[in-house]
Write an enzyme that holds these catalytic residues in place. Structure first.
Site, PDB file in Angstrom:
ATOM      1  N   LYS A  86      -8.747  -1.088   1.252  1.00 26.63           N
ATOM      2  CA  LYS A  86      -9.625  -1.567   1.936  1.00 26.63           C
ATOM      3  C   LYS A  86     -10.385  -2.783   1.313  1.00 26.63           C
ATOM      4  O   LYS A  86     -11.077  -2.573   0.164  1.00 26.63           O
ATOM      5  CB  LYS A  86     -10.624  -0.574   2.263  1.00 26.63           C
ATOM      6  CG  LYS A  86     -10.058  -0.096   3.712  1.00 26.63           C
ATOM      7  CD  LYS A  86     -10.537  -0.731   4.904  1.00 26.63           C
ATOM      8  CE  LYS A  86      -9.501  -0.035   6.132  1.00 26.63           C
ATOM      9  NZ  LYS A  86      -8.143  -0.511   6.248  1.00 26.63           N
ATOM     10  N   GLU A 102       0.783  -1.277  -0.089  1.00 26.36           N
ATOM     11  CA  GLU A 102       0.037   0.003  -0.003  1.00 26.36           C
ATOM     12  C   GLU A 102       0.871   1.110   0.141  1.00 26.36           C
ATOM     13  O   GLU A 102       1.853   1.342   0.750  1.00 26.36           O
ATOM     14  CB  GLU A 102      -0.821   0.066   1.305  1.00 26.36           C
ATOM     15  CG  GLU A 102      -1.815   1.143   1.359  1.00 26.36           C
ATOM     16  CD  GLU A 102      -2.867   1.188   2.219  1.00 26.36           C
ATOM     17  OE1 GLU A 102      -3.862   2.127   2.479  1.00 26.36           O
ATOM     18  OE2 GLU A 102      -3.000  -0.026   3.149  1.00 26.36           O
TER      19      GLU A 102
END
Length: 429
Positions: free
Chosen positions: A248, A232
């Site tokens: 997410k 990420e």
């Protein structure tokens, strides 16, 4: 002033291994590797910074102001990290949970030597170079013997929060959600080992080989190590463009091609995962708007599915434009900690997280990255990571998940185990 030299490599992958091995002689090391992952706007394939000429280290108090002063003063490449607990500098919050790792809350350094790799091209930026230093270092790097044999780790992992207690804490968080205190919060738990010694470079190489993520990091500060397989990006600045890419939504992979495609499609259409992602996108849009030129915040990708070696991930991309006069540290301060690791509303979520978690997050769910001399930057999110304090013989990794009104405690627990799989494999063989 820096001196630089550029050359073409015959075998980039092998040279990368040699370069990381050579770097272990220094007390300050930041290694960032995109693992040739093409989809995430990486400016370099790999970056190495070693050997601090100057540095800054602090607790959370006035940390961003100190970093701003340091970045303004150096006007140079600086590398380092922001720990999650800098939230206490940004908001009126506290961190009182157990800390077995004892990392400083912020650390940045101005390296004497920087290596930038893109394709087969290596560019070396040196500070105060003496005669033949480039050639001497290259010769040393190329003489490194990369040993393909890995010694097994002998680590016994313990849980800071046991399963029943985890369920109780998730149910407590659900009470907060149903009461309207928060919509979503990222709840994390620690796995740890005491009186343990690991080989940091071998452990990192094994973890990276399993996951091959785009934001892999090997970080060393004297006796403290971060070995990260992060997928990420937290935030990047390129000119006056700001890019944030929150994750997410996670699904496991399958070796069966049809089943793997079905898992990917199920994630794409999972309403709970989509709602989690969209909530964080709204939070990121709000954070970016604090420094953005009016009307410039746009969602470039919403709930896109990216595939990694271990998992499928749902990633969104949010961009904004900023005034060229804004200090880059202000952009970090106004968005920190990243929404994907906190929840919404952000401050309420951070308070509830602090009350329910058992461990001080520290560098976990913080960020590692760098500033360039012209004020651009790129920072990851510290997840899927092993942290090691060699002096204290303490090894730790944490995993978390977003809790929403639709969360099922058992499914959340199982998702945590999926995320923990690579770290556990590496540490417990």
């Amino acid at each position: 002033m820096r001196t630089h030299k550029s050359l073409l490599l015959k075998d980039s992958p092998h040279f990368k291994e040699q370069l990381l091995l050579w770097s272990q002689q220094f007390d300050d090391v930041v290694w960032l590797d995109s693992n040739n992952y093409q989809q995430l706007n990486a400016q370099y394939d790999a970056v190495l910074a070693v050997d601090a000429m100057t540095s800054i280290q602090s607790d959370y108090q006035d940390a961003f102001d100190k970093l701003k002063e340091y970045q303004t003063l150096t006007q140079d490449w600086i590398f380092g990290y922001l720990s999650y607990d800098l939230k206490n500098d940004v908001e009126h919050l506290k961190s009182e949970n157990f800390d077995g790792l004892q990392f400083p809350e912020i650390y940045f350094f101005q390296p004497k030597k920087i290596f930038l790799l893109k394709g087969n091209r290596l560019t070396m930026h040196y500070m105060r170079m003496v005669d033949d230093e480039f050639d001497d270092d290259l010769s040393q790097i190329k003489s490194q013997h990369v040993n393909g044999v890995h010694e097994p780790n002998d680590v016994k992992i313990h849980l800071r929060i046991h399963k029943d207690e985890y369920f109780n804490k998730i149910n407590e968080m659900l009470v907060h959600i149903h009461r309207g205190d928060i919509y979503e919060a990222n709840f994390c738990q620690e796995f740890y080992a005491e009186n343990t010694v690991i080989n940091p470079i071998e452990t990192y190489n094994k973890l990276n080989a399993i996951s091959k993520p785009p934001f892999a990091t090997f970080f060393k500060l004297s006796d403290k190590y971060l070995l990260s397989a992060s997928p990420e990006r937290y935030i990047k600045k390129a000119g006056n463009t700001i890019i944030s890419q929150p994750i997410k939504g996670t699904a496991k992979r399958s070796e069966n091609i049809e089943e793997d495609e079905a898992l990917k499609e199920a994630l794409r259409n999972d309403q709970k995962e989509r709602s989690e992602n969209i909530m964080i996108v709204d939070l990121v849009r709000n954070d970016l708007s604090k420094t953005a030129l009016k009307g410039s915040v746009v969602v470039k990708e919403l709930c896109e599915i990216y595939t990694f070696d271990q998992v499928h991930q749902m990633i969104s991309t949010v961009e904004s434009k900023v005034d060229e006069d804004i200090n880059p540290v202000e952009i970090l301060k106004s968005t920190f900690p990243m929404g994907s690791m906190t929840g919404a509303p952000k401050i309420s979520a951070m308070k509830i997280i602090e009350a329910l978690e058992e461990t001080k997050r520290g560098l976990y769910s913080g960020s590692v990255g760098y500033f360039t001399p012209n004020g651009d930057f790129d920072f990851n999110v510290v997840i899927r990571s092993i942290l090691f304090n060699e002096s204290k013989k303490y090894v730790s990794y944490s995993v978390g998940g977003a809790i929403t009104a639709k969360s099922d405690p058992l499914k959340e627990y199982e998702e945590c185990l999926v995320k923990a799989k690579a770290m556990r494999e590496v540490l417990e063989n």
